[in-house]
Design an enzyme around this catalytic site. Structure first.
Site, PDB file in Angstrom:
ATOM      1  N   ILE A 129       0.818  -1.293  -0.146  1.00 16.42           N
ATOM      2  CA  ILE A 129       0.020  -0.045  -0.036  1.00 16.42           C
ATOM      3  C   ILE A 129       0.927   1.158   0.012  1.00 16.42           C
ATOM      4  CG2 ILE A 129      -2.021  -0.963   1.088  1.00 16.42           C
ATOM      5  CD1 ILE A 129      -1.032  -0.093   3.886  1.00 16.42           C
ATOM      6  N   GLY A 130       2.098   1.231  -0.065  1.00 15.03           N
ATOM      7  CA  GLY A 130       2.794   2.353  -0.064  1.00 15.03           C
ATOM      8  C   GLY A 130       4.413   2.171   0.113  1.00 15.03           C
ATOM      9  N   GLY A 133       8.100   4.383   1.228  1.00 18.79           N
ATOM     10  CA  GLY A 133       8.848   5.493   1.631  1.00 18.79           C
ATOM     11  C   GLY A 133      10.574   5.583   1.793  1.00 18.79           C
ATOM     12  N   GLY A 134      10.726   6.433   2.332  1.00 23.73           N
ATOM     13  CA  GLY A 134      12.300   6.409   2.558  1.00 23.73           C
ATOM     14  C   GLY A 134      12.893   5.195   3.554  1.00 23.73           C
ATOM     15  N   PHE A 135      12.019   4.787   4.268  1.00 21.05           N
ATOM     16  CA  PHE A 135      12.297   3.891   5.338  1.00 21.05           C
ATOM     17  C   PHE A 135      11.977   2.289   4.833  1.00 21.05           C
ATOM     18  CE2 PHE A 135      12.013   7.968   7.785  1.00 21.05           C
ATOM     19  CZ  PHE A 135      13.420   7.861   8.357  1.00 21.05           C
ATOM     20  N   GLY A 136      10.883   2.092   3.695  1.00 25.44           N
ATOM     21  CA  GLY A 136      10.496   0.792   3.536  1.00 25.44           C
ATOM     22  C   GLY A 136       9.336   0.872   2.740  1.00 25.44           C
ATOM     23  N   LYS A 189       5.315  -2.195   7.920  1.00 24.91           N
ATOM     24  CA  LYS A 189       6.305  -1.481   7.337  1.00 24.91           C
ATOM     25  C   LYS A 189       7.789  -2.192   7.378  1.00 24.91           C
ATOM     26  CE  LYS A 189       6.902   2.634   6.548  1.00 24.91           C
ATOM     27  NZ  LYS A 189       7.099   4.090   6.410  1.00 24.91           N
ATOM     28  N   ASP A 224      10.566  15.041   7.428  1.00 23.81           N
ATOM     29  CA  ASP A 224      10.201  14.765   6.103  1.00 23.81           C
ATOM     30  C   ASP A 224       8.549  14.931   6.221  1.00 23.81           C
ATOM     31  OD1 ASP A 224      10.548  13.796   3.516  1.00 23.81           O
ATOM     32  OD2 ASP A 224      10.472  11.524   3.703  1.00 23.81           O
TER      33      ASP A 224
END
Length: 376
Positions: free
Chosen positions: A50-51, A53-56, A72, A170
């Site tokens: 579902i998404g 980002g910079g972390f995973g 995540k 962020d």
């Protein structure tokens, strides 16, 4: 043992977690086994993604008791040992606010570092507002105003009331998540401390979120609460305009959203920024929101309000002292070529193309009144 059995304190699922976590106090952090999270996501199937980002990567998961969660899988290795990692997560998990996504637990087996959050039914603000037309939600002005105010309250809590205080680093549309009632909740707060500085997209791929980055942070590495304030100001403009700060350009000069807003403000045409899909709104309120955004994005960080001031300016019908409003600042890549992709210049509407850094100025101490709000 199923996932539901592991959804609790460490002592209840010791044999399914890594032996390395034995005797590590987890306090508020619930430990999940890797096996149980694989089952909850159907082996991390792409259809449950579902998404990102910079972390995973984030997956939708379903627990044994049918509770939906967001899982995540962190993509970067932590610089900390397991004990330190869990200690940081324990701190994050204690931070509770209606406008912050709640961390439910984690997995720390072997090289796996996975976080489990409450699930947000309407995904991210980016998807609902700026995503593909098939995924966008109907966001009228009342919903958008509530999203602005709720996000401001969450960020003010992180800055002023959380222990310890947190600079998010962020703030952007994809990190504002929406529940079933479109209540906004900020995600990914506090995660930056879990990783080396060179593993997040903020530090290695500044261009990825250049539209949100405060000049002093991107150019000089000065990370303060006022960098978050700048990013939030850009977010307000995206919400009011329905346009992306990093993709949309305007006019023959190809202004980005912030530049374009400043130009129209100086020309007395601020309402031209408003999303044409919005048909029912109070002009005074939406204009005030955009002016708040301009106060938040001033080039000199000391001139920006703090987030508690922002909450007051958004939630009360105040008159803003526009005489104190100074020009915004932003970065543009010097070149689109790969070799210069990490090189940026500071620019503003009047100094477009020049390389410079506006020196911070100290705002004049002026009194507040009940009708005249002076951000300082």
């Amino acid at each position: 043992m199923g996932l539901f059995d592991c959804f609790g304190a460490f002592d209840y699922c010791t044999h399914e977690t890594s032996a390395q976590t034995h005797e590590i106090p987890t306090k508020n952090v619930r430990l999940f086994s890797y096996y149980s999270l694989r089952s909850a996501t159907r082996l991390f199937h792409p259809s449950n993604r579902i998404g990102r980002g910079g972390f995973g990567v984030v997956y939708k998961g379903v627990l044994r008791d049918e509770t939906q969660v967001a899982i995540k899988a962190l993509s970067a290795g932590s610089k900390q040992g397991i004990k330190e990692f869990l200690t940081e997560l324990a701190t994050i998990s204690k931070i509770r606010h209606p406008n912050l996504v709640q961390l439910l637990g984690c997995c720390v087996e072997g090289d796996h570092r996975i976080l489990v959050y409450e699930y947000m039914e309407n995904n991210s603000l980016h998807t609902a507002l700026l995503g593909s037309y098939s995924k966008r939600a109907e966001l009228d002005w009342s919903k958008r105003a509530a999203i602005c105010l709720g996000t401001a309250k969450g960020l003010a809590f992180l800055h002023e009331d959380a222990e310890p205080g947190i600079v998010h680093r962020d703030i952007k549309a994809s990190n504002v998540l929406l529940d079933e009632d479109f209540l906004p909740k900020i995600g990914d707060f506090g995660l930056a401390k879990l990783f080396p500085d060179n593993v997040t997209h903020v530090s290695t791929r500044v261009a990825g979120t250049v539209g949100y980055l405060a000049p002093e942070y991107a150019l000089l590495g000065q990370l303060t609460k006022k960098a978050d304030v700048y990013s939030f100001g850009v977010l307000i403009l995206e919400i009011t305009s329905g346009r992306s700060s990093s993709k949309a350009v305007f006019g023959e000069e190809l202004y980005v959203l912030l530049e374009w807003t400043w130009k129209l403000f100086k020309e007395g045409r601020l309402l031209d920024v408003v999303d044409p899909d919005l048909v029912d709104y109070t002009e005074d309120q939406i204009t005030r929101f955009m002016k708040v955004a301009l106060f938040c994005t001033q080039a000199a960080s000391q001139q920006r309000p703090d987030m508690k001031q922002v909450v007051k300016m958004l939630s009360t019908d105040v008159t803003l002292n526009e005489k104190l409003l100074t020009e915004p600042g932003l970065f543009r890549p010097k070149s689109s070529s790969k070799s210069e992709g990490d090189s940026f210049r500071f620019s503003s509407h009047s100094d477009k193309g020049k390389e410079c850094v506006t020196q911070p100025t100290t705002p004049t101490n002026l009194e507040h009144s009940t009708t005249d709000m002076i951000p300082r």
